[in-house]
Design an enzyme around this catalytic site. Structure first.
Site, PDB file in Angstrom:
ATOM      1  N   PRO A 296       0.835  -1.211   0.000  1.00 30.13           N
ATOM      2  CA  PRO A 296       0.000   0.000   0.000  1.00 30.13           C
ATOM      3  C   PRO A 296       0.868   1.260   0.000  1.00 30.13           C
ATOM      4  O   PRO A 296       1.883   1.329   0.697  1.00 30.13           O
ATOM      5  CB  PRO A 296      -0.774  -0.127   1.313  1.00 30.13           C
ATOM      6  CG  PRO A 296       0.151  -0.896   2.213  1.00 30.13           C
ATOM      7  CD  PRO A 296       0.858  -1.870   1.316  1.00 30.13           C
ATOM      8  N   GLY A 297       0.472   2.228  -0.771  1.00 29.49           N
ATOM      9  CA  GLY A 297       1.182   3.504  -0.787  1.00 29.49           C
ATOM     10  C   GLY A 297       0.223   4.655  -0.593  1.00 29.49           C
ATOM     11  O   GLY A 297       0.172   5.291   0.460  1.00 29.49           O
ATOM     12  N   TYR A 339      -4.385  13.392 -15.021  1.00 28.75           N
ATOM     13  CA  TYR A 339      -5.436  12.380 -14.997  1.00 28.75           C
ATOM     14  C   TYR A 339      -6.853  12.924 -14.839  1.00 28.75           C
ATOM     15  O   TYR A 339      -7.794  12.148 -14.785  1.00 28.75           O
ATOM     16  CB  TYR A 339      -5.218  11.408 -13.813  1.00 28.75           C
ATOM     17  CG  TYR A 339      -3.831  10.870 -13.630  1.00 28.75           C
ATOM     18  CD1 TYR A 339      -3.196  10.172 -14.643  1.00 28.75           C
ATOM     19  CD2 TYR A 339      -3.156  11.032 -12.427  1.00 28.75           C
ATOM     20  CE1 TYR A 339      -1.926   9.649 -14.468  1.00 28.75           C
ATOM     21  CE2 TYR A 339      -1.876  10.510 -12.236  1.00 28.75           C
ATOM     22  CZ  TYR A 339      -1.276   9.820 -13.267  1.00 28.75           C
ATOM     23  OH  TYR A 339      -0.020   9.305 -13.080  1.00 28.75           O
ATOM     24  N   CYS A 366       2.184  29.673 -15.971  1.00 26.57           N
ATOM     25  CA  CYS A 366       1.856  30.225 -17.288  1.00 26.57           C
ATOM     26  C   CYS A 366       1.510  29.065 -18.218  1.00 26.57           C
ATOM     27  O   CYS A 366       2.271  28.677 -19.100  1.00 26.57           O
ATOM     28  CB  CYS A 366       3.041  31.031 -17.829  1.00 26.57           C
ATOM     29  SG  CYS A 366       2.655  31.965 -19.317  1.00 26.57           S
ATOM     30  N   TYR A 395       1.353  11.243  -3.982  1.00 26.01           N
ATOM     31  CA  TYR A 395       1.616  11.637  -5.374  1.00 26.01           C
ATOM     32  C   TYR A 395       1.425  13.119  -5.638  1.00 26.01           C
ATOM     33  O   TYR A 395       1.070  13.511  -6.747  1.00 26.01           O
ATOM     34  CB  TYR A 395       0.765  10.812  -6.342  1.00 26.01           C
ATOM     35  CG  TYR A 395       1.008   9.343  -6.215  1.00 26.01           C
ATOM     36  CD1 TYR A 395       2.203   8.786  -6.643  1.00 26.01           C
ATOM     37  CD2 TYR A 395       0.076   8.506  -5.632  1.00 26.01           C
ATOM     38  CE1 TYR A 395       2.453   7.437  -6.497  1.00 26.01           C
ATOM     39  CE2 TYR A 395       0.307   7.155  -5.483  1.00 26.01           C
ATOM     40  CZ  TYR A 395       1.506   6.621  -5.924  1.00 26.01           C
ATOM     41  OH  TYR A 395       1.750   5.279  -5.769  1.00 26.01           O
TER      42      TYR A 395
END
Length: 437
Positions: A296-297, A339, A366, A395
């Protein structure tokens, strides 16, 4: 307030109407450390670690280990917490391995992944005595055998196998199907070929197999099917070679709540159901129960973190949308740009007020695609307010960049009413330090 609690247990609202994390006022944290600011709740991280460890103890009688997937957020503090909680560690680069070793993480509990490890990285892993190197391809297998021979060592490995499972998640983060840059395919016979080659190498010991079917998965069934497929392959290996592998790494990918509508599976429920499949399948195939590893992360750190921003311009385009601009953006959270990942946000200094303003949260880069979210419902916002984006512990810092030469924000850890910096805020001089004239 109910929706905030629903997203993460470590969040609440205090008497001032301010959002809190781990009982600490986020507005005060923003004033103390500045924005943008990542804030992590240590108690939540440790609680998540213990849920996984306890599940291994309960459903596999302790015959296994939960290894924190450090790519979600890798720093000294996180490696130390994982070590103190009895976790293993999943690393995917020389940098992550170096970070782990800098805090004295036991190398025998490290699993080294990656689809294209460099010779330098493999040499370093051998020197450190990493517990398991997860071999991705036949080229790596050959190189690793040569390097181990040169060092006079025998190295323990897993093979990463593609079980052919479609986890029904975003196409960029599906990794278990045959068309993937990761691992060895079952369908083509490549995985069995690798097993037979490994048995002929003098400096390689094949200990087990690894699979990972994707990320942010809410269903249990893909994990159950992956376990069946992998155990079936172990039985095939036993039948064709006489060798019964004793270890099985089922990877990670467990989903978290990013928005209130998300319904991730409780860790215990996942572990219980998959363990039943493991026990039943082993009985059917005449196999011993292997030593089980999970990785698991996101589900260890994701819901333990938030990001705080200061709101600048609020720009209403009649009959189109309202932009709320913040002092960060895709440099500290690129996941929406990559995503279209969903997030839940609120005005931290107005957390007890009604959310009745629909906005697009825009970053300061920008870049027209520099957005953190569209159609986000927040409290009425104005310049100077503090915007909190929730469930950003995974993340975000690990994927951050210096695009537009923006310094990376600091990471602050809160625990028992105290806060401390675990990663310092970058300065402009930090950005210049590798420049040469």
């Amino acid at each position: 307030m109910e929706l905030i609690m629903f997203v993460s247990d470590c969040l609440n609202v205090n008497k001032l109407g301010h959002l809190t994390i781990g009982g600490m006022d986020t507005v005060a944290l923003a004033e103390q450390y500045g924005t943008p600011l990542y804030v992590m709740d240590e108690a939540q991280i440790r609680s998540n670690c213990r849920k996984y460890k306890n599940s291994i103890d309960r459903f596999y009688s302790g015959n296994g280990i939960a290894a924190y997937a450090s790519k979600a957020l890798c720093c000294k503090a996180l490696c130390k917490i994982a070590m103190e909680e009895g976790m293993g560690l999943d690393v995917v680069s020389g940098g992550e391995l170096h970070t782990a070793m800098s805090v004295g993480f036991p190398p025998e509990h490290i699993f080294y992944h990656g689809n294209n490890k460099t010779v330098e990285e493999l040499v370093t892993a051998l020197q450190y005595g990493v517990g398991r190197i997860v071999v991705d391809n036949l080229t790596e297998l050959d190189v690793l055998n040569q390097l181990a021979s040169a060092q006079g060592k025998n190295v323990s490995i897993f093979f990463r196998v593609k079980p052919g499972i479609d986890a029904h998640t975003h196409e960029f983060i599906r990794t278990g199907q045959i068309d993937s840059k990761f691992g060895l395919a079952l369908e083509t016979g490549e995985a069995m070929q690798a097993v037979k080659l490994a048995s002929a190498y003098k400096n390689i010991t094949l200990k087990g197999l690894h699979c990972h079917i994707g990320s942010q998965i809410f269903d249990i069934e893909p994990f159950e099917l992956a376990a069946q497929v992998m155990l079936g392959f172990i039985a095939d290996i036993k039948r064709e070679t006489g060798m019964e592998l004793q270890e099985l790494n089922l990877g990670g990918g467990f989903g978290i709540k990013y928005v209130p509508d998300h319904q991730p599976v409780e860790y215990d429920r996942y572990m219980e159901r998959v363990s039943k499949v493991v026990h039943q399948t082993c009985a059917q195939l005449g196999l011993q129960i292997p030593y089980i590893i999970i990785e698991p992360g996101r589900s260890v750190v994701g819901n333990a973190g938030i990001t705080l921003y200061t709101i600048g311009a609020v720009k209403n385009i009649p009959n189109v949308r309202t932009y709320v601009s913040v002092d960060g953006g895709m440099t500290d959270n690129p996941r929406y740009a990559l995503y279209h990942s969903e997030y839940h946000a609120l005005v931290a200094n107005k957390a007890n007020q009604q959310r009745d303003m629909t906005v697009t949260v825009a970053g300061k880069c920008c870049e027209s695609g520099d957005l953190i979210g569209e159609g986000m419902l927040i409290q009425k916002a104005q310049a100077g307010d503090i915007l909190a984006v929730l469930a950003t512990g995974a993340y975000n810092y690990s994927m951050s960049s210096n695009y537009n030469r923006l310094p990376k924000p600091p990471v602050v850890m809160v625990k028992d009413g105290e806060s401390r910096v675990v990663i310092k805020r970058e300065t402009y001089d930090d950005i210049l330090k590798n420049d040469l004239l």
